[in-house]
Every structure is written in structure tokens, then in C-alpha cells.
Design a protein around this motif. Structure first.
Motif, PDB file in Angstrom:
ATOM      1  N   TYR A  92      -4.417   5.020   2.587  1.00 44.60           N
ATOM      2  CA  TYR A  92      -4.934   6.305   3.052  1.00 44.60           C
ATOM      3  C   TYR A  92      -4.121   6.846   4.230  1.00 44.60           C
ATOM      4  O   TYR A  92      -3.943   8.064   4.359  1.00 44.60           O
ATOM      5  N   ALA A  93      -3.602   5.957   5.065  1.00 44.76           N
ATOM      6  CA  ALA A  93      -2.741   6.418   6.166  1.00 44.76           C
ATOM      7  C   ALA A  93      -1.515   7.125   5.580  1.00 44.76           C
ATOM      8  O   ALA A  93      -1.102   8.193   6.067  1.00 44.76           O
ATOM      9  N   ALA A  94      -0.946   6.546   4.520  1.00 42.96           N
ATOM     10  CA  ALA A  94       0.237   7.165   3.891  1.00 42.96           C
ATOM     11  C   ALA A  94      -0.142   8.498   3.234  1.00 42.96           C
ATOM     12  O   ALA A  94       0.621   9.476   3.301  1.00 42.96           O
ATOM     13  N   LEU A  95      -1.322   8.564   2.622  1.00 41.06           N
ATOM     14  CA  LEU A  95      -1.733   9.828   1.988  1.00 41.06           C
ATOM     15  C   LEU A  95      -2.010  10.905   3.040  1.00 41.06           C
ATOM     16  O   LEU A  95      -1.714  12.090   2.817  1.00 41.06           O
ATOM     17  N   ARG A  96      -2.554  10.484   4.183  1.00 44.21           N
ATOM     18  CA  ARG A  96      -2.777  11.470   5.256  1.00 44.21           C
ATOM     19  C   ARG A  96      -1.447  12.039   5.740  1.00 44.21           C
ATOM     20  O   ARG A  96      -1.317  13.246   5.964  1.00 44.21           O
ATOM     21  N   ARG A  97      -0.455  11.154   5.862  1.00 41.91           N
ATOM     22  CA  ARG A  97       0.871  11.630   6.300  1.00 41.91           C
ATOM     23  C   ARG A  97       1.427  12.619   5.273  1.00 41.91           C
ATOM     24  O   ARG A  97       1.965  13.669   5.622  1.00 41.91           O
ATOM     25  N   LEU A 145       1.606   7.221  -6.400  1.00 41.06           N
ATOM     26  CA  LEU A 145       0.473   8.137  -6.577  1.00 41.06           C
ATOM     27  C   LEU A 145       0.872   9.566  -6.214  1.00 41.06           C
ATOM     28  O   LEU A 145       0.537  10.526  -6.922  1.00 41.06           O
ATOM     29  N   ILE A 146       1.615   9.695  -5.138  1.00 35.56           N
ATOM     30  CA  ILE A 146       2.050  11.030  -4.708  1.00 35.56           C
ATOM     31  C   ILE A 146       2.965  11.657  -5.772  1.00 35.56           C
ATOM     32  O   ILE A 146       2.874  12.857  -6.063  1.00 35.56           O
ATOM     33  N   GLU A 147       3.815  10.824  -6.373  1.00 36.10           N
ATOM     34  CA  GLU A 147       4.654  11.333  -7.480  1.00 36.10           C
ATOM     35  C   GLU A 147       3.783  11.870  -8.610  1.00 36.10           C
ATOM     36  O   GLU A 147       4.036  12.936  -9.168  1.00 36.10           O
ATOM     37  N   ASP A 148       2.740  11.104  -8.955  1.00 34.37           N
ATOM     38  CA  ASP A 148       1.813  11.542 -10.010  1.00 34.37           C
ATOM     39  C   ASP A 148       1.144  12.861  -9.629  1.00 34.37           C
ATOM     40  O   ASP A 148       0.998  13.766 -10.456  1.00 34.37           O
ATOM     41  N   ILE A 149       0.728  12.976  -8.358  1.00 29.58           N
ATOM     42  CA  ILE A 149       0.041  14.194  -7.912  1.00 29.58           C
ATOM     43  C   ILE A 149       1.010  15.385  -7.950  1.00 29.58           C
ATOM     44  O   ILE A 149       0.629  16.493  -8.343  1.00 29.58           O
ATOM     45  N   ALA A 197       0.837  -1.204   0.000  1.00 33.27           N
ATOM     46  CA  ALA A 197       0.000   0.000   0.000  1.00 33.27           C
ATOM     47  C   ALA A 197       0.877   1.261   0.000  1.00 33.27           C
ATOM     48  O   ALA A 197       0.571   2.245  -0.687  1.00 33.27           O
ATOM     49  N   GLU A 198       1.958   1.197   0.751  1.00 36.89           N
ATOM     50  CA  GLU A 198       2.844   2.368   0.819  1.00 36.89           C
ATOM     51  C   GLU A 198       3.587   2.559  -0.502  1.00 36.89           C
ATOM     52  O   GLU A 198       3.852   3.685  -0.926  1.00 36.89           O
ATOM     53  N   GLY A 199       3.894   1.455  -1.170  1.00 39.63           N
ATOM     54  CA  GLY A 199       4.513   1.550  -2.500  1.00 39.63           C
ATOM     55  C   GLY A 199       3.580   2.242  -3.473  1.00 39.63           C
ATOM     56  O   GLY A 199       3.992   3.123  -4.244  1.00 39.63           O
ATOM     57  N   LEU A 200       2.309   1.866  -3.433  1.00 37.24           N
ATOM     58  CA  LEU A 200       1.337   2.530  -4.308  1.00 37.24           C
ATOM     59  C   LEU A 200       1.230   4.011  -3.944  1.00 37.24           C
ATOM     60  O   LEU A 200       1.188   4.884  -4.828  1.00 37.24           O
TER      61      LEU A 200
END
Ligand code: F6R
Length: 241
Positions: free
Chosen positions: A44-49, A20-24, A13-16
Motif C-alpha cells: 500500500y505504501a508503493a500504491l500511495r506513492r 499491479l500498477i501495470e495492470d491498472i 511487496a514492491e514487485g507486486l
């Protein structure tokens, strides 16, 4: 179809999340399709961070969730809207304007589905569709069937899916909804890029079918093999066949 395999579900999940963050970062106004369920919780935990570290990261995003239960009000804790509020939207400070969501209590459900597809079209379509995977190979709530819906529609949930969903309804299968509104496979396949997260041994068979080379509506995820840009993020258990 590319696959990244990690030792654990959290690492997958963290790899994804990193991709995704790179894309954003490259395109802050991306239009995302987003899944719910148990699998994406560490995503979602990683995106919140990431949102906490970079408060501007998600201010231009647009999101469209894949599905919502029929008959479950948005403010019910079991709704997918409540899940997304808890897991991402509130912490990432997404405004109502950025969020597209199906209303499972709309008076006219077919009209609600048409409205959703129109909103997606007005946003320019989905740039990145992040998908989960059902044990039976469903994506969104496109369940195995003789025919699939291209567009957003009212979906009848399989008994196995209701059993899996019971966890959101106090572990009572009798309370798990029989229907949901779901983005259609045509809208998903229209995404420019597809990222699928599947973890755990229970998903291994569906993952194998999704990579089998055979396309069948009996395994809706197998249709992803027709898309030119699909990446799978898996843990070793899900990738074992
Ligand atoms: C939910 C969705 C579903 C789930 C699938 C797996 O928005 O799109 O297709 O991804 O049911 O659910 P979990 O992750 O709970 O195993």
C-alpha cells in the motif's frame, strides 16, 4: 503457478505493486479484491506513492476488500475499513462509489454477505484478486476446515488467527473478534488473475503447502492450484521450503 522470490519482504511487496500498477495502467477500470494485514503494508505504501505521482491512476478502479471483523464498527481504528482508509483509500482519493466493503456490524450478517456478492457480480466479478496468506494457509478468512464456503459468509476465526489479530486490538487476544465476514473461495477463484503476497519465515510452511500439488480444504490456499493464473510474490524466508 509462477513465483517471484525477492531478498526482502519490502522488495516482494514492491514487485507486486509494479505488476499491479501495470495492470491498472492497461485497464484503469479494473475490479480488485484487496487484503489487509501486516504483509501488504509496503504494497500500500508503493500504491500511495504511485497515486501521488499519477493522481488519475486509480480514479476508475473498483475495490472489494476480502474481509471485515464482526462487531467492529467501520470507524473503529481496529476495523479493516479504517486500515484501508489509512493505508490506501484516503491517499489515493478513492470515492465511496469505488469502494466495496463488508459491514461487520450489519443487523443481518447473512444478508450483508449476499449483498456483497451481488455487488461483486454487478461489477462484473473480480479482475485481480490480491491475497495475503495466513500461517495456517487461510486466504481471506477462509480457515482450514472440512468444507469451505464458495460465497461470502460469516467465518469463525481460528485461535491462531485471533492470536495473530490481537496486534490490531492492543495486543489483547481477549479483544480480538471471534468472527469475521469473509469473501468465499469461490468468489476468489472466480477472479481472472490472482496475485498472492507472502513474506516471512512464519509463512514458509503454508507457502510450501500451497505449491505442493495436493489440494485440500485443510489448507485453503492450496485451492489456488486449480486456478490458471496465479502468481506468488515471496521473500526468501517465505520461499525457503
Ligand atoms: C486479511 C486477509 C488475511 C491475511 C492473513 C495474513 O484481509 O485476507 O488472509 O492476509 O491473515 O495476515 P498478515 O499479513 O498480517 O500476516
Amino acid at each position: 503457478m509462477t513465483a517471484h522470490v525477492y531478498a526482502t519482504a519490502v522488495e516482494a511487496a514492491e514487485g507486486l505493486a509494479v505488476a499491479l500498477i501495470e495492470d491498472i495502467r492497461r485497464r484503469p477500470d479494473l475490479v480488485l479484491a484487496l487484503p489487509t494485514g501486516a504483509t501488504p503494508l509496503p504494497l500500500y505504501a508503493a500504491l500511495r506513492r504511485a497515486a501521488h505521482e499519477g493522481p488519475d491512476l486509480m480514479v476508475h478502479l473498483r475495490t472489494f476488500n476480502l474481509d471485515e471483523f464482526v462487531g467492529v464498527p467501520a470507524d473503529d481504528t481496529a476495523s479493516y475499513r479504517s486500515y484501508m482508509n489509512r493505508e490506501l483509500f484516503h491517499a489515493a482519493h478513492l470515492s465511496a462509489r469505488q469502494i466495496g466493503f463488508l459491514d461487520g456490524c450489519a443487523e443481518d450478517l447473512d444478508e450483508e454477505c449476499r449483498r456483497y456478492d451481488q455487488r461483486i457480480a454487478q461489477a462484473g466479478g473480480i479482475d485481480v484478486a490480491v491475497l495475503g496468506l495466513g500461517r495456517n494457509g487461510h486466504i481471506g478468512f477462509n480457515e482450514p476446515a472440512e468444507m469451505l464456503h464458495a460465497h461470502t459468509h460469516v467465518a469463525v476465526l481460528d485461535e491462531s488467527t485471533r492470536l495473530a489479530n490481537a496486534r490490531w486490538f492492543g495486543d489483547a487476544v481477549s479483544r480480538a473478534p471471534r468472527q469475521a465476514l469473509s469473501m468465499g473461495v469461490g468468489i476468489m477463484l472466480g477472479a481472472r488473475r490472482i496475485m498472492l503476497l507472502a513474506t516471512g519465515a512464519a509463512k514458509a510452511q503454508a507457502v510450501a503447502q500451497l505449491r505442493s500439488g495436493v489440494v485440500t480444504t485443510r489448507v485453503p490456499a492450496s485451492l489456488l492450484q486449480c486456478h490458471p493464473d496465479v502468481t506468488l510474490w515471496l521473500d526468501e524466508d517465505a520461499a525457503r521450503f
